[in-house]
Design an enzyme around this catalytic site. Structure first.
Site, PDB file in Angstrom:
ATOM      1  CE  LYS A 231      -1.642   2.963   2.146  1.00 39.56           C
ATOM      2  NZ  LYS A 231      -1.299   4.379   1.844  1.00 39.56           N
ATOM      3  CD  GLU A 306      12.587   3.849   8.974  1.00 39.60           C
ATOM      4  OE1 GLU A 306      12.556   4.848   9.741  1.00 39.60           O
ATOM      5  OE2 GLU A 306      12.708   3.933   7.754  1.00 39.60           O
ATOM      6  CB  CYS A 340      13.160   8.573   8.758  1.00 36.73           C
ATOM      7  SG  CYS A 340      14.104   7.416   7.792  1.00 36.73           S
ATOM      8  CD  GLU A 437      10.088  12.753  11.493  1.00 32.86           C
ATOM      9  OE1 GLU A 437       8.919  12.333  11.514  1.00 32.86           O
ATOM     10  OE2 GLU A 437      11.045  12.042  11.131  1.00 32.86           O
TER      11      GLU A 437
HETATM   12  P1  NAI Z   1       1.967   8.981   7.489  1.00 36.10           P
HETATM   13  O1  NAI Z   1       2.611   8.274   8.603  1.00 36.10           O
HETATM   14  O2  NAI Z   1       0.538   9.400   7.619  1.00 36.10           O
HETATM   15  O3  NAI Z   1       2.075   8.100   6.136  1.00 36.10           O
HETATM   16  C1  NAI Z   1       2.871   6.946   5.955  1.00 36.10           C
HETATM   17  C2  NAI Z   1       2.042   5.830   5.333  1.00 36.10           C
HETATM   18  O4  NAI Z   1       1.034   5.434   6.270  1.00 36.10           O
HETATM   19  C3  NAI Z   1       1.278   6.221   4.066  1.00 36.10           C
HETATM   20  O5  NAI Z   1       1.256   5.117   3.182  1.00 36.10           O
HETATM   21  C4  NAI Z   1      -0.126   6.487   4.581  1.00 36.10           C
HETATM   22  O6  NAI Z   1      -1.115   6.328   3.591  1.00 36.10           O
HETATM   23  C5  NAI Z   1      -0.247   5.430   5.642  1.00 36.10           C
HETATM   24  N1  NAI Z   1      -1.265   5.679   6.663  1.00 36.10           N
HETATM   25  C6  NAI Z   1      -1.737   6.860   7.116  1.00 36.10           C
HETATM   26  N2  NAI Z   1      -2.674   6.667   8.062  1.00 36.10           N
HETATM   27  C7  NAI Z   1      -2.803   5.325   8.218  1.00 36.10           C
HETATM   28  C8  NAI Z   1      -3.605   4.492   9.051  1.00 36.10           C
HETATM   29  N3  NAI Z   1      -4.473   5.000   9.927  1.00 36.10           N
HETATM   30  N4  NAI Z   1      -3.455   3.149   8.953  1.00 36.10           N
HETATM   31  C9  NAI Z   1      -2.565   2.610   8.089  1.00 36.10           C
HETATM   32  N5  NAI Z   1      -1.799   3.351   7.272  1.00 36.10           N
HETATM   33  C10 NAI Z   1      -1.905   4.692   7.334  1.00 36.10           C
HETATM   34  O7  NAI Z   1       2.853  10.240   7.139  1.00 36.10           O
HETATM   35  P2  NAI Z   1       2.397  11.601   6.429  1.00 36.10           P
HETATM   36  O8  NAI Z   1       1.040  12.017   6.903  1.00 36.10           O
HETATM   37  O9  NAI Z   1       2.585  11.439   4.998  1.00 36.10           O
HETATM   38  O10 NAI Z   1       3.492  12.627   6.997  1.00 36.10           O
HETATM   39  C11 NAI Z   1       3.343  13.174   8.301  1.00 36.10           C
HETATM   40  C12 NAI Z   1       4.665  13.214   9.012  1.00 36.10           C
HETATM   41  O11 NAI Z   1       5.125  11.892   9.220  1.00 36.10           O
HETATM   42  C13 NAI Z   1       5.791  13.886   8.263  1.00 36.10           C
HETATM   43  O12 NAI Z   1       5.770  15.267   8.409  1.00 36.10           O
HETATM   44  C14 NAI Z   1       6.990  13.266   8.914  1.00 36.10           C
HETATM   45  O13 NAI Z   1       7.254  13.925  10.111  1.00 36.10           O
HETATM   46  C15 NAI Z   1       6.545  11.852   9.218  1.00 36.10           C
HETATM   47  N6  NAI Z   1       6.993  10.891   8.184  1.00 36.10           N
HETATM   48  C16 NAI Z   1       8.084  10.125   8.456  1.00 36.10           C
HETATM   49  C17 NAI Z   1       8.570   9.260   7.504  1.00 36.10           C
HETATM   50  C18 NAI Z   1       9.771   8.429   7.756  1.00 36.10           C
HETATM   51  O14 NAI Z   1      10.483   8.063   6.818  1.00 36.10           O
HETATM   52  N7  NAI Z   1      10.037   8.044   9.000  1.00 36.10           N
HETATM   53  C19 NAI Z   1       7.966   9.148   6.167  1.00 36.10           C
HETATM   54  C20 NAI Z   1       6.776   9.955   6.006  1.00 36.10           C
HETATM   55  C21 NAI Z   1       6.348  10.799   6.986  1.00 36.10           C
END
Ligand code: NAI
Ligand code: MG
Length: 539
Positions: A231, A306, A340, A437
């Protein structure tokens, strides 16, 4: 057609590409004609390549059970160009019903299909072929990442896409080297362990490095014989869809890999909670990681997470300040700070603070911000309006809380999501910019007096993903490497990553390790088997 050779077509000729480094160094003459994206490619040509590749991805469909199928309810995700903020199209959006169908296909492929049952070396062979296809389509893949998320084309083509191929090859090599042990037991018995694939893997990936994050999860899962439902993030479906086609072309049987881009709250949540899924692997925010972990408890499926970071970089007295400042700038600003591992807290010893700050400001101002399709660009736009808004809020908050804005701090241009590389000096541990972050191009400089103090402040965060220490003193380096409560420590370097290095977080930066030999454990179950030893064999 190079991008998506038709299913069943003969294997395309292997293309020799230098691995893990940018295509063809200039010093050795012009790059071979087969590269369409080189340091000399005009931005307009790279952009044209991206739209050409886009036109050949069946993006109105999902990839389920080896076939392209429209989403059950016809829902779509907008495709938005981060350079302008304008939509240029749409892609299919999976809902819960599509996730059900994808899980059913993966379940059938695992329970009855050939993939978990074939000779392990044959699985390896398919993954090697997939790596070859990634490499022969690397220009298109890189251009699509640039279009989708604004990744600088030099990084997309020179570093990230080669890393996808490297990851596939690394785990292709592991496919036939994962096995159990024989065990001594009491009495007339012998015992052994089997390492079996865990089953159907649900992989939920973020938008920052869309295809690399997918490869890091899928390569070890597929190598050991699992099947998977991927996904991808709603902001970045394109390269994952292309990857589905390439995997099928490489010979992956139907149902082994299913790709269902869709909203996190619906498609992601459905996958995490699904009773037909045996394992979840997730990369994203700590906040959503917590939700995913809770959802995975539905059927007690293990979950590797992660998550976010607030990584410290320590500059000790006597460090080479030129090296440290250059590495710290890359560590903070690479990929618009959307890493990250971004080094967003730089602890600088008081004796070198002012000189380091001057170099940091110079490095930030020297960074080329602009069209990510141009090879000269180091920093493109933030991925979307939400991230642009979030980072802009922290730029304001830093000033309001009393940090000194030493460089940047403003939007670049009037459209799209471009921000200046920003340096805050005089940052205190209590400020939001030092705690949260930010996921943007923001470097915070903090002052320290003793190593002990620096290490204790570096650890005073719920995160524990990565850290670096810049020092030429062995005792300082050894003390820091041991004291820092993080999954990766870099010494006089930053963001040195490899498929062979386990990667993951301490504390709220996650559980489990992606990459390295360790990642194989995410996708295998250990089974113990005991049998009697009779007569002569026992005596
Ligand atoms: P997110 O954590 O919402 O998205 C990551 C993945 O999780 C996406 O595929 C999203 O569709 C999915 N997702 C979202 N809600 C979910 C749920 N309830 N159940 C299952 N899957 C779900 O991250 P987002 O909103 O894109 O970014 C927000 C913040 O997260 C960023 O500003 C950053 O601080 C952090 N982030 C950290 C990352 C890393 O590499 N550690 C990568 C992306 C975001
Ligand atoms: Mg989110």
């Amino acid at each position: 057609m190079r991008l998506c050779p038709s299913r069943g077509a003969a294997r395309p000729p292997a293309v020799a590409v230098p691995l893990g480094r940018p295509p063809a160094s200039r010093a050795r003459g012009p790059p071979p004609a087969r590269f369409k994206v080189t340091p000399d490619t005009p931005a307009a040509d790279a952009e044209a390549l991206a739209f050409d590749a886009l036109g050949r991805i069946p993006r109105d469909k999902l990839f389920i059970g080896g076939r392209w199928a429209p989403p059950a309810d016809g829902a779509t995700l907008p495709l938005i160009d981060p350079r302008s903020g304008r939509a240029y199209g749409a892609a299919a959006a999976a809902g819960a019903a599509d996730v059900d169908a994808a899980v059913a296909a993966a379940r059938a492929a695992f329970d009855e299909g050939p993939w978990p049952r074939m000779a392990a070396k044959e699985r390896g062979r398919v993954l090697y072929r997939l790596a070859d296809l990634v490499e022969s389509n690397a220009d298109e893949i890189a251009a699509l990442e640039t279009l989708d998320v604004g990744m600088a084309i030099s990084a997309a083509r020179g570093l990230i896409t080669p890393a996808v191929a490297d990851t596939l090859r690394y785990y292709a090599g592991w496919a036939d080297k994962v096995h159990g042990e024989t065990l001594p037991v009491d009495g007339p018995f012998w015992a052994f362990t089997l390492k079996e694939p865990i089953g159907v893997v649900g992989a939920i990936t973020p938008w920052n490095f869309p295809l690399l994050m997918a490869a890091v999860k899928l390569a070890p899962a597929l190598a050991v014989g699992c099947t998977a439902v991927l996904k991808p993030a709603e902001q970045a479906p394109l390269t994952s869809l292309l990857f589905a086609q390439l995997a099928s072309d490489a010979g992956l049987p139907p149902g082994v890999l299913n790709v269902v881009p869709g909203p996190g709250e619906t498609a992601g949540a459905a996958l995490a909670a699904h009773l037909g899924v045996d394992k979840i692997t997730f990369t994203g925010s700590t906040e959503v990681g917590r939700l995913v972990g809770r959802a995975a408890a539905s059927n007690i499926k293990p979950c590797s997470l992660e998550l976010g970071g607030k990584s410290p970089l320590i500059v000790a007295p006597g460090a080479d300040l030129g090296v440290a400042a250059a590495a710290a700038a890359d560590a903070a600003f690479f990929h618009q700070g959307q890493c990250c591992t971004a080094a967003s807290r730089v602890f600088v010893h008081a004796s070198v603070y002012d000189e380091f700050a001057a170099r940091a400001v110079e490095a930030a101002r020297a960074r080329a911000v602009g069209d990510p399709f141009s090879h000269a660009t180091q920093q493109g736009p933030q991925v979307d309006a939400a991230q642009f808004g979030k980072v802009s809020r922290y730029l304001r908050l830093g000033r309001e809380e009393g940090a000194k804005l030493a460089a940047g701090g403003e939007r670049v241009g009037t459209e799209g999501y471009f921000l200046q590389p920003t340096v805050f000096t005089g940052v205190e541990d209590s400020m939001a910019v030092a705690r949260d972050e930010i996921f943007g191009p923001v470097q915070c400089l903090l002052r320290y007096n003793t190593l002990e103090e620096a290490l204790s402040r570096a650890n005073a965060t719920p995160y524990g993903l990565a850290a670096a220490v810049f020092s030429n003193d062995l005792d300082t380096v050894n003390a820091a490497a041991r004291a820092l409560r993080v999954g990766t420590v870099w010494v006089n370097a930053y963001n040195v990553v490899s498929a062979s290095m386990p990667f993951g977080g301490f504390k709220e930066s996650g559980i489990g390790r992606d990459k390295g030999r360790e990642a194989l454990d995410n996708y295998t179950q250990v089974k113990a088997v005991a049998q009697p030893l009779r007569d002569a064999a026992w005596r």
